[in-house]
Design an enzyme around this catalytic site. Structure first.
Site, PDB file in Angstrom:
ATOM      1  N   CYS A 112      -2.735   4.954   7.942  1.00  0.00           N
ATOM      2  CA  CYS A 112      -2.850   4.294   9.244  1.00  0.00           C
ATOM      3  C   CYS A 112      -1.701   4.638  10.185  1.00  0.00           C
ATOM      4  O   CYS A 112      -1.769   4.354  11.379  1.00  0.00           O
ATOM      5  CB  CYS A 112      -2.936   2.780   9.053  1.00  0.00           C
ATOM      6  N   ASN A 133       0.794  -1.221   0.000  1.00  0.00           N
ATOM      7  CA  ASN A 133       0.000   0.000   0.000  1.00  0.00           C
ATOM      8  C   ASN A 133       0.829   1.274   0.000  1.00  0.00           C
ATOM      9  O   ASN A 133       0.306   2.345  -0.309  1.00  0.00           O
ATOM     10  CB  ASN A 133      -0.956   0.009   1.203  1.00  0.00           C
ATOM     11  N   SER A 161     -11.377  -4.644   0.362  1.00  0.00           N
ATOM     12  CA  SER A 161     -12.040  -3.558   1.086  1.00  0.00           C
ATOM     13  C   SER A 161     -12.809  -2.684   0.111  1.00  0.00           C
ATOM     14  O   SER A 161     -12.375  -2.471  -1.025  1.00  0.00           O
ATOM     15  CB  SER A 161     -10.999  -2.716   1.826  1.00  0.00           C
TER      16      SER A 161
END
Length: 379
Positions: free
Chosen positions: A324, A150, A200
């Site tokens: 995150c 990511n 997701s």
């Protein structure tokens, strides 16, 4: 007017997905577990939505289980696989560049007596499949490897690792976090050879709050939530029908335009690389290849968080790594063992099907402004 270049963090909800959610909330709002007509209509819609997602993934509808997000799917895959495969042993293999939704559960498992082998990437974020093959043991119960990183966009050798597990006769189950790979690079779970695979909604233009776990037919996980028996008894709780409707719509539309969208993102990535090389030659591209939608770069000598704020003030939005991390140093960039100046200046640009050249042009103007107006550090 702003220019959004942080699609690896989240994507804007496409109008068709928002409309699907609205219809599920205002017209088909029955409880799918209810036995009267309104409930049965909702249950029938659930079957269609599950089939839409399964079609986009390239698997059977009976192999798709809806969750609240990719992190939940990752956590369930890990705990469920180890419970299912508990007789195999207590050894796990993963990579040092996995998402926190994989690494944090594994850290907790280490405190419970599990042994975890962390495969290390090279400077470009690549994992050598031979390294994974060499780490396999007779007591390896789980291998968890993401498909697309990511932060780097690096594509990991999931298929090759699946083949290595099979060749070794190892009992390990293979889980893949495909949150960043879904509808960005071509794959099906069967082609990859995985047992479990997480996706997701909000990475593919659906709302936040919905995800899914692919569970290969024949693999029986322990239930994630016990209660009323929804999701085949694996994840009880009344289904989040509006989010699921939106997720299914985004998956169906994204699958239909996949090749065109991937080509567009690849073209934008090439355009950005070309402009960087010509206009900001001191910028270093950390991973030039990989998935079409992620481009990690670094401005050595500049602090990434300062550059991000500078660009934000000018309406250009990107990040210094995973959302995150919330400003903390990235374990992914650190795993590349780059010089400190490159680590300090690391930025992630990420594209979508609706990103334009004007967005990239605004980014380039902003980066040139940052180079001219910000002071460099001594790192």
């Amino acid at each position: 007017m702003f220019h959004y270049l942080d699609n690896a963090a989240t994507t804007p909800v496409r109008p068709e997905s928002a409309q699907a959610a609205l219809e599920a909330m205002t017209e088909g709002w029955g409880n799918p577990s209810s036995q009267y007509a309104l409930g049965k209509q909702a249950a029938d819609r659930m079957k269609l939505w599950r089939a839409d997602l399964a079609g986009a993934l390239g698997c059977g509808p009976e192999e798709v289980y809806f969750t609240s997000c990719g992190s939940e799917s990752d956590n369930w895959a890990i705990s469920g696989a180890l419970e299912c495969n508990r007789r195999a042993g207590k050894h796990i293999i993963t990579t040092a560049i996995e998402h926190a939704a994989v690494l944090e559960p594994l850290k907790a498992l280490e405190h419970q007596g599990y042994e975890v082998t962390y495969l290390q990437p090279d400077r470009r974020g690549r994992i050598d499949p031979a390294q994974a093959a060499a780490a396999l043991r007779p007591d390896t119960a789980l291998v968890s490897m993401m498909l697309v990183n990511n932060e780097l966009g690096a594509v990991l050798p999931v298929k090759e690792v699946a083949q290595a597990i099979k060749r070794a006769g190892c009992p390990a189950l293979l889980h893949c976090d495909a949150v960043q790979g879904f509808l960005k690079v071509p794959f099906t779970p069967r082609e990859l050879g995985v047992d479990l695979l997480s996706v997701s909604g909000h990475k593919i233009h659906a709302p936040k709050g919905v995800g899914a776990l692919y569970v290969r037919k024949g693999v029986r996980l322990s239930p994630l939530i016990r209660g009323g028996g929804q999701e085949g008894g694996y994840r009880s709780g009344t289904e989040a029908t509006s989010q699921i409707a939106a997720f299914a719509a985004a998956a169906r539309l994204g699958a239909a335009s996949f090749q065109k969208d991937a080509a567009r993102m690849a073209e934008l990535k090439a355009y950005t690389l070309d402009r960087l090389a010509r206009e900001i030659p001191e910028a270093e591209v950390l991973v030039p290849d990989g998935a079409p939608h992620i481009l990690p770069i670094s401005l050595p000598g500049y602090k990434s968080e300062v550059v991000v704020r500078f660009l934000s003030d000018r309406g250009v939005y990107l990040s210094s790594g995973s959302a995150c991390h919330r400003g903390r140093p990235s374990h992914v960039f650190a795993a590349l063992k780059l010089p400190k100046a490159l680590l300090d200046g690391a930025l992630r640009v990420s594209f979508s099907y609706d990103t334009s050249r004007e967005d990239v042009d605004a980014l380039m103007d902003g980066l040139k402004g940052a180079k001219e107006q910000l002071f460099t550090t001594l790192s």
